[in-house]
Structure formats: structure tokens, C-alpha cells
Design an enzyme around this catalytic site. Structure first.
Site, PDB file in Angstrom:
ATOM      1  N   PRO A  93       0.824  -1.222   0.000  1.00 57.55           N
ATOM      2  CA  PRO A  93       0.000   0.000   0.000  1.00 57.55           C
ATOM      3  C   PRO A  93       0.860   1.276   0.000  1.00 57.55           C
ATOM      4  O   PRO A  93       0.340   2.359  -0.247  1.00 57.55           O
ATOM      5  CB  PRO A  93      -0.807  -0.096   1.307  1.00 57.55           C
ATOM      6  CG  PRO A  93      -0.703  -1.527   1.737  1.00 57.55           C
ATOM      7  CD  PRO A  93       0.610  -2.026   1.208  1.00 57.55           C
ATOM      8  N   ARG A 158      -2.556  -7.951 -21.276  1.00 59.31           N
ATOM      9  CA  ARG A 158      -3.388  -7.576 -22.428  1.00 59.31           C
ATOM     10  C   ARG A 158      -2.735  -6.543 -23.337  1.00 59.31           C
ATOM     11  O   ARG A 158      -3.222  -6.284 -24.428  1.00 59.31           O
ATOM     12  CB  ARG A 158      -4.786  -7.136 -21.964  1.00 59.31           C
ATOM     13  CG  ARG A 158      -4.792  -5.907 -21.113  1.00 59.31           C
ATOM     14  CD  ARG A 158      -6.157  -5.685 -20.482  1.00 59.31           C
ATOM     15  NE  ARG A 158      -7.189  -5.302 -21.448  1.00 59.31           N
ATOM     16  CZ  ARG A 158      -7.255  -4.123 -22.047  1.00 59.31           C
ATOM     17  NH1 ARG A 158      -6.343  -3.203 -21.792  1.00 59.31           N
ATOM     18  NH2 ARG A 158      -8.218  -3.844 -22.896  1.00 59.31           N
ATOM     19  N   ASP A 173      -9.057   1.765 -25.367  1.00 61.72           N
ATOM     20  CA  ASP A 173      -9.357   1.719 -23.936  1.00 61.72           C
ATOM     21  C   ASP A 173      -9.508   3.089 -23.337  1.00 61.72           C
ATOM     22  O   ASP A 173      -8.784   4.009 -23.682  1.00 61.72           O
ATOM     23  CB  ASP A 173      -8.175   1.092 -23.165  1.00 61.72           C
ATOM     24  CG  ASP A 173      -8.021  -0.363 -23.455  1.00 61.72           C
ATOM     25  OD1 ASP A 173      -8.940  -0.937 -24.037  1.00 61.72           O
ATOM     26  OD2 ASP A 173      -6.970  -0.903 -23.096  1.00 61.72           O
TER      27      ASP A 173
HETATM   28  C1  9WO Z   1      -1.507  -5.066   8.139  1.00 58.92           C
HETATM   29  C2  9WO Z   1      -1.745  -4.504   9.365  1.00 58.92           C
HETATM   30  C3  9WO Z   1      -2.419  -4.949  10.485  1.00 58.92           C
HETATM   31  C4  9WO Z   1      -2.507  -4.114  11.606  1.00 58.92           C
HETATM   32  C5  9WO Z   1      -1.903  -2.873  11.582  1.00 58.92           C
HETATM   33  C6  9WO Z   1      -1.212  -2.429  10.454  1.00 58.92           C
HETATM   34  C7  9WO Z   1      -1.142  -3.264   9.353  1.00 58.92           C
HETATM   35  N1  9WO Z   1      -0.577  -3.080   8.174  1.00 58.92           N
HETATM   36  C8  9WO Z   1      -0.758  -4.172   7.447  1.00 58.92           C
HETATM   37  C9  9WO Z   1      -0.253  -4.297   6.122  1.00 58.92           C
HETATM   38  O1  9WO Z   1       0.051  -3.307   5.473  1.00 58.92           O
HETATM   39  N2  9WO Z   1      -0.116  -5.576   5.677  1.00 58.92           N
HETATM   40  C10 9WO Z   1       0.353  -5.794   4.335  1.00 58.92           C
HETATM   41  C11 9WO Z   1      -0.502  -6.870   3.707  1.00 58.92           C
HETATM   42  C12 9WO Z   1       1.790  -6.228   4.283  1.00 58.92           C
HETATM   43  C13 9WO Z   1       2.213  -6.323   2.835  1.00 58.92           C
HETATM   44  C14 9WO Z   1       1.238  -7.201   2.037  1.00 58.92           C
HETATM   45  N3  9WO Z   1      -0.110  -6.838   2.346  1.00 58.92           N
HETATM   46  C15 9WO Z   1      -0.798  -5.992   1.538  1.00 58.92           C
HETATM   47  C16 9WO Z   1      -0.481  -5.532   0.285  1.00 58.92           C
HETATM   48  N4  9WO Z   1      -1.956  -5.432   1.872  1.00 58.92           N
HETATM   49  N5  9WO Z   1      -2.375  -4.624   0.912  1.00 58.92           N
HETATM   50  C17 9WO Z   1      -1.493  -4.669  -0.077  1.00 58.92           C
HETATM   51  C18 9WO Z   1      -1.630  -3.896  -1.258  1.00 58.92           C
HETATM   52  C19 9WO Z   1      -0.699  -3.980  -2.255  1.00 58.92           C
HETATM   53  C20 9WO Z   1      -0.850  -3.195  -3.395  1.00 58.92           C
HETATM   54  N6  9WO Z   1      -1.897  -2.355  -3.516  1.00 58.92           N
HETATM   55  C21 9WO Z   1      -2.811  -2.260  -2.560  1.00 58.92           C
HETATM   56  C22 9WO Z   1      -2.712  -3.026  -1.401  1.00 58.92           C
END
Ligand code: 9WO
Length: 267
Positions: A93, A158, A173
Site C-alpha cells: 500500500p 493484455r 481503452d
Molecule cells: C496489516 C496490518 C495490520 C494491523 C496494523 C497495520 C497493518 N498493516 C498491514 C499491512 O500493510 N499488511 C500488508 C498486507 C503487508 C504487505 C502485504 N499486504 C498488503 C499488500 N496489503 N495490501 C497490499 C496492497 C498492495 C498493493 N496495492 C494495494 C494493497
């Protein structure tokens, strides 16, 4: 192109890669895509890929050794590819937000290695020393990077020449043309009292083209006005946008003194 997805849930990736356009691209040899099980690179007694955070606190952190070992293995297995042709991508994220421009950039690479995290995060040494890019697919937190990896693969695959049939071409697109797509209709001509717009049944292709362009512009103005600032607009597009109230798109060089007087009066 070759894509390797490093994950502790390889089945999640394998299943999705077998289906639809990505599955067909692999069968046609246009794309090699594989899931690599990070647990296979964990060499402690319990094959752990996570551990408790130094400094204390809740949650678990992805250990660096299995991730580095898996990347080394995948790189060794593709030694015919020079490192300049390879991108190592961490899905988090905190990454740069993925978009169509980045998809096009990745689509010309020879080898993509996508690293999916789980748990509460990665050991920072992974982030510091392994990826060439860190990508986010949007501002939300998931339970892992697998779904984002599949999103990136779908958007990139794609764009590889030959993956889409000529009927499915990526040229038109939304986000390539810079405006949102016009509305589509198919049979039946009337469904529950809702007719297909007459113009689409008229056979007048010039009129249909113009109608579609105007609906695209109208929809983009209503939903994503930001896109109009960075997309090529013709003189006709500008005249149309002004006619529906978007005076800021007034043509740069008014053709007549009368038109510029009118533009000056507009709010
Ligand atoms: C989990 C968590 C739990 C309690 C407090 C803080 C916290 N942070 C996270 C977290 O960021 N976990 C991630 C889970 C660790 C890396 C992989 N994960 C992930 C990737 N979640 N969301 C993504 C992601 C990747 C790309 N685009 C959007 C979301």
C-alpha cells in the site's frame, strides 16, 4: 515475457493464471507466468516465512531470507535475460499508484518478478535492497499482495502484442485514449421499455462516431474532469465541451471576434 510471482499462497495465483485471456496468452506462448512458493525457500526446521517484530508489538513480519533466496533462484533460472530487462516489484500500500501508463511501461519488459507479502509487513531490508519498484493498486489495505499482483499481470498481459485479438484491441481503452469509454449497447433493441439510442441503429457511421465521442466527453467531464486536462482535445471536442457548460475548454484561438466576445462574457 516472463512473470514470476513469489507468494506463500501459490495456488491463489496458479488458479487465476489458467483462466481467460491470460490463460490463453500462456497457451499461445506469448507469456510465461509462474507462481513460486516462498515456503520452499524457508530452510529453518518449521519452514517459517514470518517472525515477530524486533522492538515488540503485535503481528508478524515477513523474514528476508526466503524472499532473497526465491529471487536469486528465479534470476538464476532466467540467466539469458540481462538485468536491465528485469523489474522486481514489491506490492504494498506504500508503493507508487499503478495506472495504465505504468502498465504500458511494464509490458515492454522481458521479466517481471512480483513479490507478494502477507502478515503485517516486510522486513525493511527486503524493501531496501530487492525491488526495482514498489507498486500499490490503490489506497486500501488487503490481507496480502496476491490480488494486486494479479491485477498488475492482467493489465500488463493484455498489452503484449498478440494477446488480444484484433476485435479486443487495447487502442480504444479508457485511459489509453485519455477519456472514459462511451456507452455500449447490444441486442435486444428494447429491454424492459429501455430502448437502444436510435443513432446506433441508424447505420450513419459518421453520426455514430460523433455521438460516441460526445458521450465519452460528457461522461469524463461528469466523473473524471481531471482526465480532460491531460488528454488531446480537438477543436470540435472543445466546442462541444463549451456547449455543455465547460467554458474552461474554450478553444485557444477563437475563430471570430464574435466568438471571443461571447467567451469573455461567459462565467
Ligand atoms: C496489516 C496490518 C495490520 C494491523 C496494523 C497495520 C497493518 N498493516 C498491514 C499491512 O500493510 N499488511 C500488508 C498486507 C503487508 C504487505 C502485504 N499486504 C498488503 C499488500 N496489503 N495490501 C497490499 C496492497 C498492495 C498493493 N496495492 C494495494 C494493497
Amino acid at each position: 515475457m516472463r512473470i514470476d510471482v513469489l507468494t506463500v499462497f501459490p495456488e491463489m495465483i496458479r488458479h487465476a493464471l489458467g483462466i481467460s485471456i491470460v490463460g490463453r496468452a500462456r497457451e499461445q506462448g506469448l507469456l510465461t507466468a509462474e507462481a513460486v512458493d516462498l515456503r520452499a525457500f524457508a530452510f529453518d526446521r518449521h519452514r517459517t516465512t514470518d517472525d515477530a517484530p524486533y522492538g515488540g508489538g503485535p503481528g508478524m513480519v515477513m523474514r528476508p531470507e526466503p524472499v532473497f533466496a526465491a529471487v536469486d533462484s528465479v534470476v538464476a533460472g532466467s540467466s539469458q535475460i540481462a538485468s536491465e530487462g528485469r523489474d522486481i516489484i514489491l506490492l504494498t500500500p506504500q508503493g507508487q499508484v499503478f495506472n495504465q501508463r505504468l502498465a504500458a511501461e511494464l509490458a515492454v519488459r522481458e521479466h517481471l518478478i512480483l513479490i507478494c507479502g502477507r502478515y503485517e509487513g516486510f522486513d525493511e531490508r527486503i524493501r531496501d535492497h530487492l525491488p526495482t519498484r514498489e507498486l500499490s493498486i490503490g489506497d486500501y489495505v488487503l490481507t496480502g499482495g496476491e490480488l494486486p499482483a494479479l491485477v498488475v499481470i492482467d493489465a500488463v498481459a493484455r498489452l503484449i502484442p498478440g494477446v488480444l485479438g484484433s476485435d479486443e484491441s487495447a487502442e480504444d481503452d479508457s485511459h489509453t485514449s485519455g477519456v472514459l469509454e462511451y456507452p455500449h449497447y447490444t441486442r435486444p433493441p428494447v429491454f424492459r421499455d429501455w430502448p437502444v439510442p436510435d443513432v446506433l441503429l441508424s447505420g450513419n457511421h459518421a453520426l455514430i462516431r460523433r455521438w460516441r465521442r460526445e458521450r465519452s466527453l460528457e461522461r469524463t467531464l461528469a466523473r473524471r474532469p481531471d482526465l480532460l486536462d491531460s488528454c488531446p482535445l480537438t477543436e470540435d471536442d472543445r466546442v462541444f465541451l463549451v456547449s455543455i457548460g465547460a467554458t474552461r475548454f474554450a478553444p485557444a484561438k477563437p475563430a471570430t471576434r464574435e466568438r471571443s466576445r461571447r467567451a469573455a462574457r461567459a462565467p
